[in-house]
Design a protein around this motif. Sequence first.
Motif, PDB file in Angstrom:
ATOM      1  N   LEU A 107       0.776  -1.179   0.019  1.00 31.88           N
ATOM      2  CA  LEU A 107      -0.179   0.057  -0.022  1.00 31.88           C
ATOM      3  C   LEU A 107       0.897   1.144   0.099  1.00 31.88           C
ATOM      4  O   LEU A 107       0.451   2.374  -0.672  1.00 31.88           O
ATOM      5  CB  LEU A 107      -1.031   0.060   1.037  1.00 31.88           C
ATOM      6  CG  LEU A 107      -1.931  -1.066   1.245  1.00 31.88           C
ATOM      7  CD1 LEU A 107      -2.802  -1.150   2.474  1.00 31.88           C
ATOM      8  CD2 LEU A 107      -2.973  -0.862  -0.181  1.00 31.88           C
ATOM      9  N   PHE A 108       2.035   1.268   0.697  1.00 28.39           N
ATOM     10  CA  PHE A 108       2.892   2.403   0.777  1.00 28.39           C
ATOM     11  C   PHE A 108       3.424   2.756  -0.616  1.00 28.39           C
ATOM     12  O   PHE A 108       3.447   3.885  -1.372  1.00 28.39           O
ATOM     13  CB  PHE A 108       4.280   1.971   1.721  1.00 28.39           C
ATOM     14  CG  PHE A 108       5.347   3.177   1.615  1.00 28.39           C
ATOM     15  CD1 PHE A 108       4.752   4.455   2.402  1.00 28.39           C
ATOM     16  CD2 PHE A 108       6.420   3.032   1.140  1.00 28.39           C
ATOM     17  CE1 PHE A 108       5.766   5.407   2.141  1.00 28.39           C
ATOM     18  CE2 PHE A 108       7.240   4.061   1.265  1.00 28.39           C
ATOM     19  CZ  PHE A 108       7.068   5.243   1.803  1.00 28.39           C
ATOM     20  N   SER A 141       0.740   3.839  -3.022  1.00 29.27           N
ATOM     21  CA  SER A 141       0.292   5.499  -2.266  1.00 29.27           C
ATOM     22  C   SER A 141       1.489   6.397  -3.164  1.00 29.27           C
ATOM     23  O   SER A 141       0.941   7.442  -3.793  1.00 29.27           O
ATOM     24  CB  SER A 141       0.359   5.556  -0.901  1.00 29.27           C
ATOM     25  OG  SER A 141       1.767   5.539  -0.481  1.00 29.27           O
ATOM     26  N   PHE A 153       0.045   9.120  -5.890  1.00 31.89           N
ATOM     27  CA  PHE A 153       0.333  10.643  -5.694  1.00 31.89           C
ATOM     28  C   PHE A 153       1.094  11.101  -6.700  1.00 31.89           C
ATOM     29  O   PHE A 153       0.898  12.356  -7.175  1.00 31.89           O
ATOM     30  CB  PHE A 153       1.072  10.667  -4.067  1.00 31.89           C
ATOM     31  CG  PHE A 153       1.005  12.078  -3.888  1.00 31.89           C
ATOM     32  CD1 PHE A 153      -0.222  12.659  -3.035  1.00 31.89           C
ATOM     33  CD2 PHE A 153       2.186  13.093  -4.099  1.00 31.89           C
ATOM     34  CE1 PHE A 153      -0.232  14.035  -2.541  1.00 31.89           C
ATOM     35  CE2 PHE A 153       1.929  14.320  -3.632  1.00 31.89           C
ATOM     36  CZ  PHE A 153       0.973  14.668  -3.038  1.00 31.89           C
ATOM     37  N   TYR A 186       3.326  15.153  -0.569  1.00 34.91           N
ATOM     38  CA  TYR A 186       3.073  13.769  -0.236  1.00 34.91           C
ATOM     39  C   TYR A 186       3.225  13.451   1.313  1.00 34.91           C
ATOM     40  O   TYR A 186       2.410  12.626   1.841  1.00 34.91           O
ATOM     41  CB  TYR A 186       4.265  12.994  -0.877  1.00 34.91           C
ATOM     42  CG  TYR A 186       3.886  11.366  -0.609  1.00 34.91           C
ATOM     43  CD1 TYR A 186       2.874  10.591  -1.111  1.00 34.91           C
ATOM     44  CD2 TYR A 186       4.895  10.791   0.170  1.00 34.91           C
ATOM     45  CE1 TYR A 186       2.954   9.332  -0.657  1.00 34.91           C
ATOM     46  CE2 TYR A 186       4.917   9.738   0.472  1.00 34.91           C
ATOM     47  CZ  TYR A 186       3.710   8.754   0.006  1.00 34.91           C
ATOM     48  OH  TYR A 186       3.719   7.387   0.412  1.00 34.91           O
ATOM     49  N   TRP A 215       0.047  14.501   2.724  1.00 29.14           N
ATOM     50  CA  TRP A 215      -1.249  13.582   2.509  1.00 29.14           C
ATOM     51  C   TRP A 215      -1.132  12.333   3.145  1.00 29.14           C
ATOM     52  O   TRP A 215      -2.092  11.714   3.628  1.00 29.14           O
ATOM     53  CB  TRP A 215      -1.245  13.539   0.885  1.00 29.14           C
ATOM     54  CG  TRP A 215      -2.377  12.690   0.523  1.00 29.14           C
ATOM     55  CD1 TRP A 215      -3.547  12.674   0.292  1.00 29.14           C
ATOM     56  CD2 TRP A 215      -2.298  11.238   0.037  1.00 29.14           C
ATOM     57  NE1 TRP A 215      -4.182  11.679  -0.336  1.00 29.14           N
ATOM     58  CE2 TRP A 215      -3.214  10.596  -0.478  1.00 29.14           C
ATOM     59  CE3 TRP A 215      -0.773  10.524  -0.241  1.00 29.14           C
ATOM     60  CZ2 TRP A 215      -3.352   9.422  -0.868  1.00 29.14           C
ATOM     61  CZ3 TRP A 215      -1.018   9.171  -0.720  1.00 29.14           C
ATOM     62  CH2 TRP A 215      -2.122   8.621  -0.913  1.00 29.14           C
ATOM     63  N   LEU A 216       0.116  11.835   3.387  1.00 27.82           N
ATOM     64  CA  LEU A 216       0.363  10.458   3.908  1.00 27.82           C
ATOM     65  C   LEU A 216       0.176  10.567   5.546  1.00 27.82           C
ATOM     66  O   LEU A 216      -0.417   9.798   5.882  1.00 27.82           O
ATOM     67  CB  LEU A 216       1.845  10.055   3.561  1.00 27.82           C
ATOM     68  CG  LEU A 216       2.058   8.653   4.131  1.00 27.82           C
ATOM     69  CD1 LEU A 216       1.162   7.424   3.569  1.00 27.82           C
ATOM     70  CD2 LEU A 216       3.503   8.329   3.926  1.00 27.82           C
ATOM     71  N   VAL A 228      -3.749  10.540   5.641  1.00 30.50           N
ATOM     72  CA  VAL A 228      -4.130   9.008   5.191  1.00 30.50           C
ATOM     73  C   VAL A 228      -3.914   8.190   6.707  1.00 30.50           C
ATOM     74  O   VAL A 228      -4.795   7.508   6.787  1.00 30.50           O
ATOM     75  CB  VAL A 228      -3.464   8.426   4.252  1.00 30.50           C
ATOM     76  CG1 VAL A 228      -3.648   6.828   4.143  1.00 30.50           C
ATOM     77  CG2 VAL A 228      -3.767   9.186   2.963  1.00 30.50           C
ATOM     78  N   LEU A 266      -8.214  11.463   4.193  1.00 28.82           N
ATOM     79  CA  LEU A 266      -7.706  11.356   2.661  1.00 28.82           C
ATOM     80  C   LEU A 266      -7.957  13.031   1.854  1.00 28.82           C
ATOM     81  O   LEU A 266      -7.571  12.861   0.717  1.00 28.82           O
ATOM     82  CB  LEU A 266      -8.743  10.427   1.899  1.00 28.82           C
ATOM     83  CG  LEU A 266      -8.548   8.863   2.425  1.00 28.82           C
ATOM     84  CD1 LEU A 266      -9.731   8.281   1.611  1.00 28.82           C
ATOM     85  CD2 LEU A 266      -7.107   8.298   2.096  1.00 28.82           C
ATOM     86  N   GLN A 313      -6.759   9.620  -5.652  1.00 28.05           N
ATOM     87  CA  GLN A 313      -5.728   8.966  -4.887  1.00 28.05           C
ATOM     88  C   GLN A 313      -6.361   8.000  -3.758  1.00 28.05           C
ATOM     89  O   GLN A 313      -6.105   6.692  -3.497  1.00 28.05           O
ATOM     90  CB  GLN A 313      -4.949  10.031  -4.208  1.00 28.05           C
ATOM     91  CG  GLN A 313      -3.993  10.754  -5.061  1.00 28.05           C
ATOM     92  CD  GLN A 313      -3.435  12.084  -4.406  1.00 28.05           C
ATOM     93  OE1 GLN A 313      -3.938  12.365  -3.274  1.00 28.05           O
ATOM     94  NE2 GLN A 313      -3.004  13.075  -5.320  1.00 28.05           N
ATOM     95  N   GLY A 314      -7.381   8.672  -3.151  1.00 30.27           N
ATOM     96  CA  GLY A 314      -8.297   7.776  -2.256  1.00 30.27           C
ATOM     97  C   GLY A 314      -8.941   6.446  -3.074  1.00 30.27           C
ATOM     98  O   GLY A 314      -8.697   5.325  -2.473  1.00 30.27           O
ATOM     99  N   LEU A 345      -6.043   3.732  -3.386  1.00 28.42           N
ATOM    100  CA  LEU A 345      -5.803   2.972  -2.262  1.00 28.42           C
ATOM    101  C   LEU A 345      -6.745   2.221  -1.876  1.00 28.42           C
ATOM    102  O   LEU A 345      -6.771   0.948  -1.596  1.00 28.42           O
ATOM    103  CB  LEU A 345      -5.739   3.919  -1.174  1.00 28.42           C
ATOM    104  CG  LEU A 345      -4.216   4.762  -1.111  1.00 28.42           C
ATOM    105  CD1 LEU A 345      -4.243   5.705   0.088  1.00 28.42           C
ATOM    106  CD2 LEU A 345      -3.022   3.933  -1.034  1.00 28.42           C
TER     107      LEU A 345
END
Length: 312
Positions: free
Chosen positions: A16-17, A20, A24, A68, A71-72, A75, A80, A278-279, A282
């Motif tokens: 997932l990282f 992401s 992004f 980023y 945003w991270l 998250v 999000l 982006q959401g 993910l």
Amino acid sequence: MKSYIIKRILYLFPILFLISILAFAMSYYSPSDPVRAKYSRMGVSVDETVIEKERESLGLNDSFFVRYGRWLKGVLHGDLGESYTYGSDVTKEFARRIPRTMQLAGASMLLMIIISFPFGILSAVYQNKWIDYLLRFYSFVGISMPSFWVGTLLMYLFGVKLKVLPVVGSGDLKHLILPSLSLAFWLSSLYIRRLRGSMLEELNQDYVKGCVSRGVSVRRAILCHVVPNSLISIVTMLGMSIGNLFGGATIVETIFEWNGVGKMAVDAVSYRDYPVIQGYVLWMAFIYVLVNLLVDISYQFLDPRIRLGEKK
């Protein structure tokens, strides 16, 4: 098996990282500007100073790593970001639409199982008989027709001509019938063909002849032995189908105006709503990784000879 499950869950985080970062990066390096796109949709001509001021307020002028990281961090706290289109939290928009998508996915899968499993078994048992030819023709037609085309035909027949079902919307149960039928028709065609092929392979195995020679009825041998052994390959397809449906059947949701995750993603692409995109990426990644894990675990229950994560 417990250690295997723990390892797979731990693998979920680096996957997932990486996804992401890719999601992004695609949004960051996109040539389109969401602020300009917003005013363009509104048909309003604004001064460049206003655009730059709004970009600054949204943090769009910051560097890649700053944006980023911000945003991270959000998250990881369940945030999000804020949608450019809806002006609200993306997390809230997902929470509002995910039940709709799951409702459509559940209805489609239920219809698919009701149609494909009995017909797939019949097609294999009565190989090269008239019912087998009929079901194979149904399967061929269903695979050849994409779900959005089937949906358009259903809309015209039941909505325009017969006027017995609503064409668009996501209100009550009547609105669910046409989109779920559109998806189930195509899915059932795939599964009828796959189940038929798997069962024919199992029916030619020696253990089936051994069961019949020991006095076991053909029906019991099929239901108790052939069908369970045929499901191993079906489960893999089932996992991919569930992942696709839970991620949102984007085209079907769009043409039927079904207010789910898939339609939201299509609208986000059109409106350059990067936080929503982006959401969605993910969400899709999480669904597929989770479903694949559940599919792997289910193998051991379908076939006890399979031992996940154990060395021989």
